[in-house]
Design an enzyme around this catalytic site. Sequence first.
Site, PDB file in Angstrom:
ATOM      1  N   GLU A 135       1.051  -0.420   2.985  1.00 40.25           N
ATOM      2  CA  GLU A 135       1.328  -2.022   2.585  1.00 40.25           C
ATOM      3  C   GLU A 135       1.640  -2.440   1.733  1.00 40.25           C
ATOM      4  O   GLU A 135       2.230  -2.893   1.358  1.00 40.25           O
ATOM      5  CB  GLU A 135      -0.541  -2.461   2.735  1.00 40.25           C
ATOM      6  CG  GLU A 135      -1.052  -1.501   4.663  1.00 40.25           C
ATOM      7  CD  GLU A 135      -0.084  -1.869   5.270  1.00 40.25           C
ATOM      8  OE1 GLU A 135       0.670  -3.026   5.443  1.00 40.25           O
ATOM      9  OE2 GLU A 135      -0.912  -0.727   6.084  1.00 40.25           O
ATOM     10  N   ALA A 158      -3.634  -2.094   9.032  1.00 40.29           N
ATOM     11  CA  ALA A 158      -3.807  -3.183   7.801  1.00 40.29           C
ATOM     12  C   ALA A 158      -2.774  -3.467   7.524  1.00 40.29           C
ATOM     13  O   ALA A 158      -1.848  -2.958   8.576  1.00 40.29           O
ATOM     14  CB  ALA A 158      -3.920  -2.699   6.371  1.00 40.29           C
TER      15      ALA A 158
END
Length: 850
Positions: A291, A255
């Site tokens: 993230e 990600a």
Amino acid sequence: MTDARPQPIYLADYTPPAFLVDEVALTFHLNPTATRVVSHIRFRPNPDAKSREFFLHGEQLTLLRARIDGVDITPDLVDGGLKADVPEAPFTFEAEVEISPETNTALEGLYMSGGMYCTQCEAEGFRRITYYPDRPDVMAPFKVRIEGSDPVLLSNGNPIASGDGWAEWDDPWPKPAYLFALVAGDLVAREDSFTTMTGKEVDLKLWVRPGDEGKTAFGMQALKDSMKWDEDVYGREYDLDIFQIVAVSDFNMGAMENKGLNIFNTSAVLASPETSTDANFERIEAIIAHEYFHNWTGNRITCRDWFQLSLKEGLTVFRDQQFSGDMRSKAVCRINDVSALRGRQFREDNGPLAHQVQPDSFVEINNFYTATIYEKGAELIGMLKTLVGDAAYDAALDLYFQRHDGQAATIEDWVRVFEDSTGRDLTQFRRWYKQAGTPRVAVSEDWADGTYRLTLRQSTPPTPGQDEKLPQHIPFAVGLLGPNGDEVLPTQILELTEAEQSFAFEGLADKPTPSLLRHFSAPVILERESTAEERAFLLAHDTDPFNKWEAGRTLAKDVLVAMITGEDAPIDAYLEAITVMLRDDALDPAFRALTLGLPGQDDLAQTLFDAGVTPDPQKIYRARQTLLQAMAEHLQDHLPRMMAEMDVTAPFAPNAEQAGKRALGLGLMTLLTRLDGGTAAQALYDRADNMTLRLGALGALLQAQKGDAALADFRTRFDGDALVMDKWFAMQVSHAAPDQAVSITKALTEDKDFNWKNPNRFRAVFGALMMNPAGFHHASGEGYAVFADWLIKLDPVNPQIAARMSSAFETWRRYDADRQNMMKAQIERVLATDGLSRDSQEMLGRILNG
Ligand code: B3K
Ligand code: ZN
């Protein structure tokens, strides 16, 4: 597309940017093969710059026009960008370029995945979107207008306005270009909201393709948990009106933390009980947290240059590990983290790809998103916390956020924050960032007159380009146990700073048993002779859960190494100890499941190599099989009852408690399959209502060579679900018998669903072959050949993935002369390929020569 001889970039050559950017406005006219990007960039000379040269990065762009302050110019198009004469004062640079997302198979810059537009700009992908100073120390607010026919048009920041065929976004937080993102497609959102610690309402949207809505609930909850945790533990509040995640099928990694618009590999966000295993749920929760946490450690405070990569990655991994520990079991998470560190980072640090946590040079930065930068980087943060203590760590982090918010910082800034806030001199600690290689700590002890003396000797073997190593500052956690198993000295942190140091513990009634390097307090290899009895004693009595597990692991390792080298193996002691532990209901099932797992084949190969024995992959495989068979037979009478206690068929919830029971239940069932020919596993497969059980049962059946019916059923059942079909591909290779691994791999590459340009599918097959050492290292050399064939095929399409996967060969020097020669020949064959990417040239060159 390739340089003949890739040129390294050096940290020592860093110079500040010549121009700073105050504002960026971009307009995208989307089109699959001819997207136009119009940029208006407000530049100002950097007062701290040494040069006035105006250079903008740009790659694979067709420049249509350029202007400065409204006047057309004809810039100098040079290798990797453009140059132009510019005014001494602030000015506006405008450009219009054309790019082709559809033909962008490298998945860097703006590309298409299944008809949807998306971006990946870290590390240097923005230069494939437009001309720009594509370096992290140039930070600017971005305004973006997107024009296109897709119903959903997204970029960073807050939504400003939208209409039919267009949308405008405004990101007020200055950011480097690597955090830019754009997504356009036919998407649907799971929507939710989060109220921050100061009462601000944040819209949350998790965008997926129509049909995937049912796999978004867990990810959304993980996001909200992460937002709350970062407020509670680090005092960090979110800073935009909206936070969005988009799931994309073709993605080079897990990600990406783009400001306010995280882009995720579908595998790292989509989850449902029917299609995801417990391990998938856990990984998804961790990546979403990772993230999200980057918003502060990475985005608000970013890196000055890519040599500082671990500043954001090491710290953010450390934070996501803390989070997972808080959400699940701390002990089990720590054991898993250390296992991953040893499996990937120690392998790297003890081979030709060894590099510093802060490298001095690189050719292709994408090759440095490594276990060393990430996981060793996280261990460095953990060691700092151990050395200064929890409260001082919190104070240092407060100072870090206060002092460096909005800046592009360095690792030196980070260490200095700790020095300034604690008053400690961390000069020696800095070596951890600059010295590659895994330190060895050899232990000797002495017992006399009630005093127990521990002598620790540290040394670090040479690594490529770094022959001389200096002593590290090692926090070494120790506890002492008395003869009846009671703890006579609770955990103490010894600070090892010299090459050799002794520590005395006085006033003890009996000779203690030491519990060393508790919690794995430093990323080192402990060297100490021990007996099976002592290991079993620690497995039974150690109060430090990590070391309790470690005792079982080292005992298993001693047994396996002895079996492989033909020495007397303490098998019975191991079987007895493991039975007692497995039957101890007071222990967390997840912990017991971990103890059931034997050291992996690669781990054993490295251990043998370190001990001066050339590892034979087939012998390693057979020794593990023999020991597993012995475990199954020894536990035979207990298996049914223990399995029943795990109640694996309880209604599914993806929590740690249930996952632990399933892990233990499945581990036991896999042993049982060695005795019952697969009856129990087939029955479990047939009634499984979740992927954890289904895949566990399938794995057991494959191992017993009884998986054909289940495999066929699995395919019919999940045909069309790409993420589940990845598992179908991977399982066949990772569970293949050594003699069959290569032929199965080859057959799968001929399968109609082997969509090799999709990174998940490629990794499913070739990542699994790497995870099957006895198959990959088959004496025929065919594992090496098929791997090299596919690296050659993939490299021109997706150099990043090809380069990354070439690490399959990084351990080539460990093996016998025949295998070495075969691997070397394959590495050389790939290296000799015409037009080989800079990425692969660097990796394979280092592997060959390092
Ligand atoms: N920062 C990204 C990784 C980018 C990799 C570029 N090759 C994901 C992460 O670490 O969170
Ligand atoms: Zn990261």
